[in-house]
Scaffold this motif. Sequence first.
Motif, PDB file in Angstrom:
ATOM      1  N   ALA B 125       0.817  -1.213   0.000  1.00  8.97           N
ATOM      2  CA  ALA B 125       0.000   0.000   0.000  1.00  8.97           C
ATOM      3  C   ALA B 125       0.849   1.260   0.000  1.00  8.97           C
ATOM      4  CB  ALA B 125      -0.937   0.003   1.206  1.00  8.97           C
ATOM      5  N   SER B 126       2.135   1.091   0.224  1.00 14.52           N
ATOM      6  CA  SER B 126       3.033   2.247   0.203  1.00 14.52           C
ATOM      7  C   SER B 126       3.081   2.854  -1.194  1.00 14.52           C
ATOM      8  CB  SER B 126       4.431   1.790   0.595  1.00 14.52           C
ATOM      9  OG  SER B 126       5.381   2.780   0.260  1.00 14.52           O
ATOM     10  N   ALA B 127       3.212   4.172  -1.229  1.00 14.38           N
ATOM     11  CA  ALA B 127       3.333   4.838  -2.529  1.00 14.38           C
ATOM     12  C   ALA B 127       4.643   4.461  -3.216  1.00 14.38           C
ATOM     13  CB  ALA B 127       3.242   6.348  -2.361  1.00 14.38           C
ATOM     14  N   ARG B 128       5.476   3.724  -2.512  1.00  8.65           N
ATOM     15  CA  ARG B 128       6.709   3.262  -3.142  1.00  8.65           C
ATOM     16  C   ARG B 128       6.423   2.413  -4.374  1.00  8.65           C
ATOM     17  NH1 ARG B 128      11.592   3.446  -3.506  1.00  8.65           N
ATOM     18  NH2 ARG B 128      12.920   1.672  -3.969  1.00  8.65           N
ATOM     19  N   GLU B 129       5.267   1.749  -4.420  1.00  6.95           N
ATOM     20  CA  GLU B 129       4.942   0.925  -5.598  1.00  6.95           C
ATOM     21  C   GLU B 129       4.900   1.758  -6.876  1.00  6.95           C
ATOM     22  OE1 GLU B 129       2.037   1.215  -7.536  1.00  6.95           O
ATOM     23  OE2 GLU B 129       0.501   2.015  -6.202  1.00  6.95           O
ATOM     24  N   THR B 130       4.713   3.058  -6.738  1.00 17.62           N
ATOM     25  CA  THR B 130       4.583   3.877  -7.944  1.00 17.62           C
ATOM     26  C   THR B 130       5.900   4.005  -8.707  1.00 17.62           C
ATOM     27  OG1 THR B 130       4.950   5.906  -6.692  1.00 17.62           O
ATOM     28  CG2 THR B 130       2.659   5.209  -6.996  1.00 17.62           C
ATOM     29  N   ALA B 131       7.006   3.619  -8.086  1.00 11.53           N
ATOM     30  CA  ALA B 131       8.264   3.627  -8.845  1.00 11.53           C
ATOM     31  C   ALA B 131       8.127   2.736 -10.079  1.00 11.53           C
ATOM     32  CB  ALA B 131       9.414   3.152  -7.956  1.00 11.53           C
ATOM     33  N   ALA B 132       7.478   1.590  -9.893  1.00  8.23           N
ATOM     34  CA  ALA B 132       7.304   0.673 -11.017  1.00  8.23           C
ATOM     35  C   ALA B 132       6.441   1.310 -12.115  1.00  8.23           C
ATOM     36  CB  ALA B 132       6.672  -0.633 -10.535  1.00  8.23           C
ATOM     37  N   ARG B 133       5.438   2.067 -11.701  1.00 13.19           N
ATOM     38  CA  ARG B 133       4.585   2.751 -12.686  1.00 13.19           C
ATOM     39  C   ARG B 133       5.393   3.786 -13.464  1.00 13.19           C
ATOM     40  NH1 ARG B 133      -1.260   3.960 -10.163  1.00 13.19           N
ATOM     41  NH2 ARG B 133      -1.286   2.518  -8.426  1.00 13.19           N
ATOM     42  N   VAL B 134       6.255   4.486 -12.733  1.00 10.91           N
ATOM     43  CA  VAL B 134       7.031   5.547 -13.380  1.00 10.91           C
ATOM     44  C   VAL B 134       7.995   4.948 -14.406  1.00 10.91           C
ATOM     45  CG1 VAL B 134       8.816   7.295 -12.968  1.00 10.91           C
ATOM     46  CG2 VAL B 134       6.737   7.242 -11.559  1.00 10.91           C
ATOM     47  N   ALA B 135       8.607   3.816 -14.051  1.00 12.39           N
ATOM     48  CA  ALA B 135       9.516   3.157 -14.997  1.00 12.39           C
ATOM     49  C   ALA B 135       8.752   2.749 -16.257  1.00 12.39           C
ATOM     50  CB  ALA B 135      10.166   1.943 -14.335  1.00 12.39           C
ATOM     51  N   ALA B 136       7.610   2.122 -16.067  1.00 11.18           N
ATOM     52  CA  ALA B 136       6.815   1.668 -17.208  1.00 11.18           C
ATOM     53  C   ALA B 136       6.253   2.854 -17.991  1.00 11.18           C
ATOM     54  CB  ALA B 136       5.687   0.763 -16.726  1.00 11.18           C
ATOM     55  N   GLY B 137       5.819   3.866 -17.252  1.00  8.17           N
ATOM     56  CA  GLY B 137       5.270   5.056 -17.900  1.00  8.17           C
ATOM     57  C   GLY B 137       6.306   5.781 -18.740  1.00  8.17           C
ATOM     58  N   ALA B 138       7.555   5.674 -18.345  1.00  2.51           N
ATOM     59  CA  ALA B 138       8.617   6.311 -19.128  1.00  2.51           C
ATOM     60  C   ALA B 138       8.708   5.677 -20.515  1.00  2.51           C
ATOM     61  CB  ALA B 138       9.949   6.190 -18.398  1.00  2.51           C
ATOM     62  N   ILE B 139       8.557   4.355 -20.577  1.00  5.19           N
ATOM     63  CA  ILE B 139       8.575   3.683 -21.878  1.00  5.19           C
ATOM     64  C   ILE B 139       7.361   4.102 -22.708  1.00  5.19           C
ATOM     65  CG2 ILE B 139       8.450   1.431 -23.017  1.00  5.19           C
ATOM     66  CD1 ILE B 139      10.092   0.290 -20.722  1.00  5.19           C
ATOM     67  N   ALA B 140       6.214   4.165 -22.061  1.00  2.00           N
ATOM     68  CA  ALA B 140       5.017   4.629 -22.765  1.00  2.00           C
ATOM     69  C   ALA B 140       5.236   6.040 -23.303  1.00  2.00           C
ATOM     70  CB  ALA B 140       3.810   4.594 -21.826  1.00  2.00           C
ATOM     71  N   GLY B 141       5.889   6.856 -22.493  1.00  4.27           N
ATOM     72  CA  GLY B 141       6.163   8.233 -22.911  1.00  4.27           C
ATOM     73  C   GLY B 141       7.050   8.293 -24.143  1.00  4.27           C
ATOM     74  N   ILE B 142       8.029   7.409 -24.204  1.00  4.68           N
ATOM     75  CA  ILE B 142       8.900   7.366 -25.383  1.00  4.68           C
ATOM     76  C   ILE B 142       8.084   6.970 -26.615  1.00  4.68           C
ATOM     77  CG2 ILE B 142      10.849   6.137 -26.436  1.00  4.68           C
ATOM     78  CD1 ILE B 142      11.972   5.790 -23.536  1.00  4.68           C
ATOM     79  N   VAL B 332       2.905  14.882  -0.622  1.00  6.64           N
ATOM     80  CA  VAL B 332       3.306  13.976  -1.704  1.00  6.64           C
ATOM     81  C   VAL B 332       3.383  14.657  -3.063  1.00  6.64           C
ATOM     82  CG1 VAL B 332       2.285  11.974  -0.536  1.00  6.64           C
ATOM     83  CG2 VAL B 332       0.914  13.238  -2.226  1.00  6.64           C
ATOM     84  N   LEU B 333       2.872  15.860  -3.167  1.00  6.02           N
ATOM     85  CA  LEU B 333       2.696  16.486  -4.485  1.00  6.02           C
ATOM     86  C   LEU B 333       3.967  16.594  -5.331  1.00  6.02           C
ATOM     87  CD1 LEU B 333      -0.209  17.798  -5.447  1.00  6.02           C
ATOM     88  CD2 LEU B 333      -0.034  17.102  -3.050  1.00  6.02           C
ATOM     89  N   PRO B 334       5.081  17.090  -4.780  1.00  5.04           N
ATOM     90  CA  PRO B 334       6.254  17.264  -5.655  1.00  5.04           C
ATOM     91  C   PRO B 334       6.678  15.956  -6.329  1.00  5.04           C
ATOM     92  CG  PRO B 334       6.582  18.396  -3.554  1.00  5.04           C
ATOM     93  CD  PRO B 334       5.332  17.599  -3.415  1.00  5.04           C
ATOM     94  N   ARG B 335       6.603  14.866  -5.580  1.00  2.00           N
ATOM     95  CA  ARG B 335       6.996  13.573  -6.164  1.00  2.00           C
ATOM     96  C   ARG B 335       5.859  12.946  -6.967  1.00  2.00           C
ATOM     97  NH1 ARG B 335       8.759   9.899  -1.581  1.00  2.00           N
ATOM     98  NH2 ARG B 335       9.225   8.522  -3.336  1.00  2.00           N
ATOM     99  N   ALA B 336       4.642  13.432  -6.797  1.00  2.01           N
ATOM    100  CA  ALA B 336       3.513  12.856  -7.541  1.00  2.01           C
ATOM    101  C   ALA B 336       3.471  13.346  -8.988  1.00  2.01           C
ATOM    102  CB  ALA B 336       2.200  13.176  -6.833  1.00  2.01           C
ATOM    103  N   VAL B 337       4.172  14.432  -9.267  1.00  4.02           N
ATOM    104  CA  VAL B 337       4.144  14.992 -10.627  1.00  4.02           C
ATOM    105  C   VAL B 337       4.557  13.955 -11.685  1.00  4.02           C
ATOM    106  CG1 VAL B 337       5.314  16.661 -12.136  1.00  4.02           C
ATOM    107  CG2 VAL B 337       4.277  17.430  -9.975  1.00  4.02           C
ATOM    108  N   PRO B 338       5.717  13.298 -11.532  1.00  2.00           N
ATOM    109  CA  PRO B 338       6.057  12.284 -12.550  1.00  2.00           C
ATOM    110  C   PRO B 338       5.138  11.062 -12.535  1.00  2.00           C
ATOM    111  CG  PRO B 338       7.698  12.325 -10.774  1.00  2.00           C
ATOM    112  CD  PRO B 338       6.817  13.518 -10.577  1.00  2.00           C
ATOM    113  N   ILE B 339       4.477  10.815 -11.419  1.00  2.00           N
ATOM    114  CA  ILE B 339       3.551   9.668 -11.356  1.00  2.00           C
ATOM    115  C   ILE B 339       2.307   9.973 -12.195  1.00  2.00           C
ATOM    116  CG2 ILE B 339       2.261   8.123  -9.844  1.00  2.00           C
ATOM    117  CD1 ILE B 339       4.128   9.053  -7.538  1.00  2.00           C
TER     118      ILE B 339
END
Lengths: 370, 370, 370, 370
Positions: B125-142, B332-339
């Motif tokens: 439940a930790s927002a730490r799981e969003t690191a995985a989303r950010v990694a995957a989202g970066a590929i989607a962004g490319i 959480v907002l500053p770090r939520a921007v890339p999420i």
Amino acid sequence: MGNTFGRLFSITTFGESHGKALGAVVDGCPAGLEIAEKAIQYQLDRRKPGQSKITTNRSEADTVQILSGVYEGRSLGTSIGMLIANQDARSASYKDMRDLYRPGHADYTYDARYGFRDWRGGGRASARETAARVAAGAIAGILIKELARIECLAWVEQIHKIKSDIELESVDATGVESNIVRCPDQTAAEKMIEAITQAKQKGNSLGGKIRFRIDNCPPGLGSPVFDKLTAEMAGGLMSIPATRSVAFGLGEAAIEMTGEEHNDPFVMDEQQRISTETNNAGGMLGGISNGQPIYGTVCFKPTATILRTQKSVSRQGENIEFKARGRHDPCVLPRAVPIVEAMLNLVLADHMLQFAIATTGRLKQIFEKG
Amino acid sequence: MGNTFGRLFSITTFGESHGKALGAVVDGCPAGLEIAEKAIQYQLDRRKPGQSKITTNRSEADTVQILSGVYEGRSLGTSIGMLIANQDARSASYKDMRDLYRPGHADYTYDARYGFRDWRGGGRASARETAARVAAGAIAGILIKELARIECLAWVEQIHKIKSDIELESVDATGVESNIVRCPDQTAAEKMIEAITQAKQKGNSLGGKIRFRIDNCPPGLGSPVFDKLTAEMAGGLMSIPATRSVAFGLGEAAIEMTGEEHNDPFVMDEQQRISTETNNAGGMLGGISNGQPIYGTVCFKPTATILRTQKSVSRQGENIEFKARGRHDPCVLPRAVPIVEAMLNLVLADHMLQFAIATTGRLKQIFEKG
Amino acid sequence: MGNTFGRLFSITTFGESHGKALGAVVDGCPAGLEIAEKAIQYQLDRRKPGQSKITTNRSEADTVQILSGVYEGRSLGTSIGMLIANQDARSASYKDMRDLYRPGHADYTYDARYGFRDWRGGGRASARETAARVAAGAIAGILIKELARIECLAWVEQIHKIKSDIELESVDATGVESNIVRCPDQTAAEKMIEAITQAKQKGNSLGGKIRFRIDNCPPGLGSPVFDKLTAEMAGGLMSIPATRSVAFGLGEAAIEMTGEEHNDPFVMDEQQRISTETNNAGGMLGGISNGQPIYGTVCFKPTATILRTQKSVSRQGENIEFKARGRHDPCVLPRAVPIVEAMLNLVLADHMLQFAIATTGRLKQIFEKG
Amino acid sequence: MGNTFGRLFSITTFGESHGKALGAVVDGCPAGLEIAEKAIQYQLDRRKPGQSKITTNRSEADTVQILSGVYEGRSLGTSIGMLIANQDARSASYKDMRDLYRPGHADYTYDARYGFRDWRGGGRASARETAARVAAGAIAGILIKELARIECLAWVEQIHKIKSDIELESVDATGVESNIVRCPDQTAAEKMIEAITQAKQKGNSLGGKIRFRIDNCPPGLGSPVFDKLTAEMAGGLMSIPATRSVAFGLGEAAIEMTGEEHNDPFVMDEQQRISTETNNAGGMLGGISNGQPIYGTVCFKPTATILRTQKSVSRQGENIEFKARGRHDPCVLPRAVPIVEAMLNLVLADHMLQFAIATTGRLKQIFEKG
């Protein structure tokens, strides 16, 4: 793609506004559920056009026919096919507009996506498709009530600038159904009806806000990290035509609170169940229900169809002016109430099934009996 | 269930806050896309803890490792496995809280759902799981940039009661990254940083609002009636921890306008493309992109973890008081921007693929060449 | 797309033969299941290369690492990430073949699909990817055993022209593991080992048939009309590399019987349970388990890699001759046994969850307790 | 659950044998495809009951009604609803059997799964549900022909012990349709018709084997590792009622060959395309089409309904004897031919869409034009 909603309890819908019929296939409804056709019809009647002076004049009985999946009044566990015929389509009114793009409508975007479209009454983009959702949502509503007495209740909270003033906990179905705008604050309701009537006379349209409350939702519903109850409800609600925003709990107002103010302290209630002193979170934590009432809001823009001269462009790329014809709702909110409830019912039914298989312990109850 | 997002371009993630590692598997990324590990790392760095004085002190490099699916810098078309190790977990701080339910957190709801939980750092439940989303989202962004130059940009618009004042169209990535709170209005940014700093000192926390804008989205993306672009974005955004509301275009403000005021007239632009005079709709009509900039907002509640004495209950059902330990973000907002950007990228990548197969004409282009 | 298997109990896998690692993410495993890493490792050891003189010489420990989703030995209900590192890849052997298409292999078809490929060791098309399936299938196997004592057992029935002769009901795990070819008929096993050894010496390869039997499957598993147990097993088994056919019950032999001969009469057994006198159907009727043992077969072609001169074409479209290098199995059957079991376990685990939510009655058991 | 087939081009079906109607919803059919109702009807006519003296006497016109998704003869890109009414149900014949379990049928397994069932004509377990598949498969067939001239052809190869003798490549649609058993070997066909006629007279039933061939399938279709073309076809075919086995290429015969014998050498053909000297693999390598004709077989058991005295048990658990009534096919094969083709069409349509989005290069063709 895009016509199925839900994973375990799922619906697939079809139908254009002026086509032959609308339909829904419910898959995953567990067997043995008592499904009365009249219970579905009741919800369709709440959504149907022509129900009052503030809705469109289109006259559709919206009579549902169950074609499969129910035998002797009970669900068979197989797919449930339902049909709602279109009977009062008047496509002629749309003929003049077939080659232009009505502002605020999906005419242009459907063309951009699909290359052509059924222009009659808005085709698949018409909110008429929601009849299929309401029929399917009624079955979901029966299921969640049967399994855990869950009930979803929605009502109109605001129309244009007219806000109602009523306690969240005090609203009940009777209050909602007591007037044609479905606002349980009778004073506000009268003003809303008047405002919609005037907008209609002027050929203009209004938007508004619907609030909902879900009672008796057991704790533990919602599948992190992507299929949280919040996420699924937001997706489902935002798929309703004309929606602009979805919020849970205090919504945007949560911003201006500190964590200390916003956190809901846990406390044991009188029945020695885990409860919270306040319910700022709106009944969900980490996207999972916590046993408290779930509540939130959905905002709808003013109806895109207005009977006034508007600027636009033609399919051929010319700047034009036109004045729309066709019957329409000057405000979608009163009829959107059962649609919001339907989408919430669908999400909850799906998640009750997901909850049931989330622990080995629950599964053992089933297989040891079996 | 619940750990996969997307239909055609999909991600499946795993990992607990204090477990061995977080990971994401991207499936459906078309072959031949140039994927630089450093482009993924750049996004992870924007999200990583310990990046500034207003974020948590937990120190994680969040270095991504691509384990499969990319060969000689290009995607193979097969599934892309990515790993991010956990290195600075300090579970001891959580030990005292393992048998109580922290208010505003998912401790209780995870227990209600799963019967037990990994209490270390909030587990899954930790927002730490969003690191995985950010990694995957970066590929989607490319991908979306490569195919159509689409770019998603998010920024902090409001923290607690401090609102920024900046034109939607004028924001760019440089502005957003120019300060640690990621608010492109520098004056407001300073106040926000000060407010967060003070909240941190007091052991309290703040929420806020993020706004996003998507440029160059071609018209036609979104799969009605359930998988509209609006619906999918709302679902994706609301699955981010701590979100409370999602809005598109004018959001709730649309309510107080009439249809005549809110409708965006179509007009031919200088390049003879179909455009709109205004963009109240936020770039989507009928849930399908119309070629105008897409924009909207997401609100986040104040962080649930506060370092103050709070009331709660234990797993055993006793009313208690406790004071949390552990490192956390006061906001959480500053770090939520890339999420937020990552989730939007993912939805858009998925819908670009859905768009590509939505007409026979587009498919013929492919098969006739083949 | 294509890297996820299962709907409720699902796995998503990744990894190329000579990449950094293989992995599997199990989603939907119910919480509270005791998962011992060594139980997973045992299955991986049965599949791993280099285990005997009749398998490939590639030496991989195939040690599994559980990265998430299991805490203190029990499943958390969240996604389970598992990793298996590649350690003994020797890509140099493949370098000469990077620009040609090996007959019987997927080199050409991967190129046709994706435009380029990871040629090292066959990339994603290598049967090495099945290690991830076996790891995930081991967890599924634990679940179905825990819930209903279901056990899937597979063994080698035929290698090339050597057929075994053994009663379906008499086979047990000990018999299967008693020799390196995994054929419980010891006499046939010796001949099979000899045949494979000779094929290896000649640089040639052999195929064969695996039979499986599933004990204790409760009646009622399978979701008509498309996700029948038969259909899901057939799909799962046919996704294993080198498979050519799948059959249930008497398979093709059923053709030459009349309905009167083939129908299995129902009869009450000694425990007054509904049973059948014969089991020609192989334990499934209408694609749903009937409580009798499930059985069937899967055939595998001879390994595509042979160490003999073969004709082929290059990527540039020239007719060529070449002789393959690289380590390989002269016959995949002995190592395919645990893979077949893994796929069956996965289908059954998924369908146990589907069964649990198929009636309102079963769901009531859960919600009334809750 | 279980009533949807396909991921991108998907169908959802509903309907019981003696209910009001059968239906299919096709989702994901790309817009702009010319769909003639008569093309669908032609396939339904090939499947419909009462078509010849060797099929059941039930008389159904099986007239399809398209309710949505097609406008002015072309697909709209939205969901296509289709309806086929039931008109000649005679449920009385089944009344005596409502409380017993017919051997070889799904009566018992439906009860075990769902707790009760629609006993009239077999309910959802009746092969009558396949009418919906055939209607949907006809649309898929139009799509794959339009995009790449792909054609799926199936025919009866064996009935009971009567085998036909005909070259795989020489079969065409005219030959298949030239007799009522749909076997292109006219000599064998006569014997088959005679055998079925005799079985019918004796109240017995026969099974058989269908072979299929797919022409013009471009290389590159199939999504490894789980959604391989082989796997998807096997799953789709095995979901057809009464199937017992599925095989590709040489099927079981591949076992008795060595790798050297079985491998198909690649060779450049006259048009300088990559081809193979032999086609033992049946047109697929690594589960992906290789451009050669795809072929394989499906075996069907003898019809479960026989009009002879059989032993069985009642719902109440008593051993009984009974003699079935009701109309039925003495052999399902002749009518199964269009069903096999329909399932293959559906798999191929789905995979053409999956292929289209499998490389960045193909996608660029679309977005650069757009």
